[in-house]
Design a protein around this motif. Structure first.
Motif, PDB file in Angstrom:
ATOM      1  N   THR A 156       4.231  36.746 -10.073  1.00 22.59           N
ATOM      2  CA  THR A 156       4.558  35.326 -10.839  1.00 22.59           C
ATOM      3  C   THR A 156       4.340  34.225 -10.672  1.00 22.59           C
ATOM      4  N   TRP A 209       5.163  30.625 -13.017  1.00 25.68           N
ATOM      5  CA  TRP A 209       6.729  30.795 -13.866  1.00 25.68           C
ATOM      6  C   TRP A 209       7.713  30.319 -12.411  1.00 25.68           C
ATOM      7  N   THR A 210       8.660  29.637 -13.401  1.00 18.52           N
ATOM      8  CA  THR A 210       9.872  29.214 -12.379  1.00 18.52           C
ATOM      9  C   THR A 210      10.880  30.273 -12.457  1.00 18.52           C
ATOM     10  N   ASP A 211      11.711  30.226 -11.279  1.00 21.24           N
ATOM     11  CA  ASP A 211      12.861  30.783 -11.422  1.00 21.24           C
ATOM     12  C   ASP A 211      13.751  31.037 -12.931  1.00 21.24           C
ATOM     13  N   ASP A 212      13.849  29.814 -13.361  1.00 20.55           N
ATOM     14  CA  ASP A 212      14.412  29.615 -14.741  1.00 20.55           C
ATOM     15  C   ASP A 212      13.856  30.496 -15.861  1.00 20.55           C
ATOM     16  N   GLN A 213      12.485  30.435 -15.946  1.00 19.56           N
ATOM     17  CA  GLN A 213      11.825  31.378 -16.658  1.00 19.56           C
ATOM     18  C   GLN A 213      12.100  32.866 -16.552  1.00 19.56           C
ATOM     19  N   LEU A 214      11.913  33.242 -15.207  1.00 14.98           N
ATOM     20  CA  LEU A 214      12.114  34.608 -15.196  1.00 14.98           C
ATOM     21  C   LEU A 214      13.718  35.020 -15.288  1.00 14.98           C
ATOM     22  N   ARG A 215      14.569  34.143 -15.381  1.00 16.69           N
ATOM     23  CA  ARG A 215      16.046  34.516 -15.501  1.00 16.69           C
ATOM     24  C   ARG A 215      16.114  34.452 -16.893  1.00 16.69           C
ATOM     25  N   HIS A 236       7.468  39.222  -2.386  1.00 15.91           N
ATOM     26  CA  HIS A 236       7.108  38.678  -3.613  1.00 15.91           C
ATOM     27  C   HIS A 236       7.579  39.715  -4.722  1.00 15.91           C
ATOM     28  N   TYR A 239      11.284  39.680  -4.748  1.00 17.41           N
ATOM     29  CA  TYR A 239      11.965  38.318  -5.325  1.00 17.41           C
ATOM     30  C   TYR A 239      11.886  38.442  -6.839  1.00 17.41           C
ATOM     31  N   ILE A 240      10.754  39.230  -7.414  1.00 18.67           N
ATOM     32  CA  ILE A 240      10.626  39.273  -8.884  1.00 18.67           C
ATOM     33  C   ILE A 240      12.029  40.213  -9.301  1.00 18.67           C
ATOM     34  N   THR A 243      15.125  38.110  -9.121  1.00 16.85           N
ATOM     35  CA  THR A 243      15.378  37.045 -10.034  1.00 16.85           C
ATOM     36  C   THR A 243      15.408  37.433 -11.623  1.00 16.85           C
TER      37      THR A 243
END
Length: 278
Positions: A156, A209-215, A236, A239-240, A243
């Motif tokens: 991501t 992509w940002t954390d906020d996008q993934l959230r 990674h 992490y995906i 998140t």
């Protein structure tokens, strides 16, 4: 979900091989008997697709440089209970491309346009590598069009990719195989080097992509990878899964970025459990 998946996978028989599975690159499967193929005119290109089976729709999205034939083992498994749609991404396989630069948003929009052309309101998505990124992209920007996302070997952000992956032995063999398949399938068979140059430009900057996008992803997601993936960093992948809200994480043993070819029984068991489970 994770414990159930692991329990299921441990029941599968061990695979015997002269070399570890993760060091092999089995042949690309032949086209599946019964597939109905066509080309959809979408977003200024001709997008190749094929369908087989009946039931809830599942779209299979392949990795970069490859084509939809790579999904042959999974098509057979899924078609028993589903309408399976395989696609050659723009410029890949039998699909054409225009002059626009490659971008994941553009390629994801191609898939949504294909769903429109096929009158499919919503589908589950199974993606490998670039295809997994496309599945997550659709979940981000077209959340009403996707149900479950089986995201195998996605990244991501660009830093999630291992440096020098193109030199890893199995990956290097895949790149050379992809050259021959491109020459056989493409409407521009001599343009492989230009094709690789163009898609490499995308890989250098996308996704990001940002954390906020993934959230913000609401789809049911299973983040999957092989324990010997030569392309994606394990941290990674973890992490995906950590998140994206409520995402599952599954690491398949003894396989790499090409797990669906190296151990299709293992891969399909995980896939079917996720897609057909509650």
């Amino acid at each position: 979900m994770r414990l159930l998946l692991w329990a299921l996978l441990l029941l599968l028989p061990a695979q015997a091989s002269a070399a570890p599975l993760w060091q092999t690159l089995p042949p690309t499967p032949p086209a599946v008997s019964g597939e109905r193929s066509g080309h959809a005119k979408v977003n200024g290109i001709s997008l190749y697709y094929a369908t087989i089976g009946h039931g809830p729709p599942v779209v299979l999205l392949h990795g970069g440089l490859s084509n939809s034939d790579y999904w042959g083992h999974q098509v057979k498994a899924l078609a028993r209970r589903h309408m399976v749609i395989v696609v050659d991404s723009r410029g890949h396989g039998r699909s054409t491309r225009d002059d626009r630069p490659y971008g994941y948003d553009l390629m994801a929009d191609d898939i949504v346009a294909l769903l429109d052309a096929l009158h499919i309101a919503k589908a589950d998505v199974v993606g490998w590598s670039d295809g997994a990124i496309l599945g997550l992209d659709i979940a981000l920007r077209h959340s009403d069009r996707v149900g479950k996302v089986f995201a195998f070997a996605a990244n991501t952000v660009t830093s999630g990719v291992q440096e020098g992956v193109e030199k890893a032995p199995v990956f290097a063999r895949f790149i050379e195989r992809a050259r021959g398949e491109y020459a056989k399938l493409s409407a521009t068979p001599k343009d492989y080097d230009a094709f690789v140059t163009q898609i490499t430009k995308m890989w250098e900057t996308e996704p990001n992509w940002t954390d906020d996008q993934l959230r913000s992803i609401k789809a049911t997601v299973l983040v999957v990878d092989g324990d010997h993936d030569e392309a994606i960093k394990r941290a990674h992948t973890e992490y995906i899964a950590a998140t994206i809200p409520n995402a599952g994480l599954l690491i398949l043993p003894n396989v790499s970025h090409f797990a669906f070819l190296q151990d299709p029984a293992l891969f399909n068991a995980a896939l079917l459990h996720f897609i057909d489970g509650n």
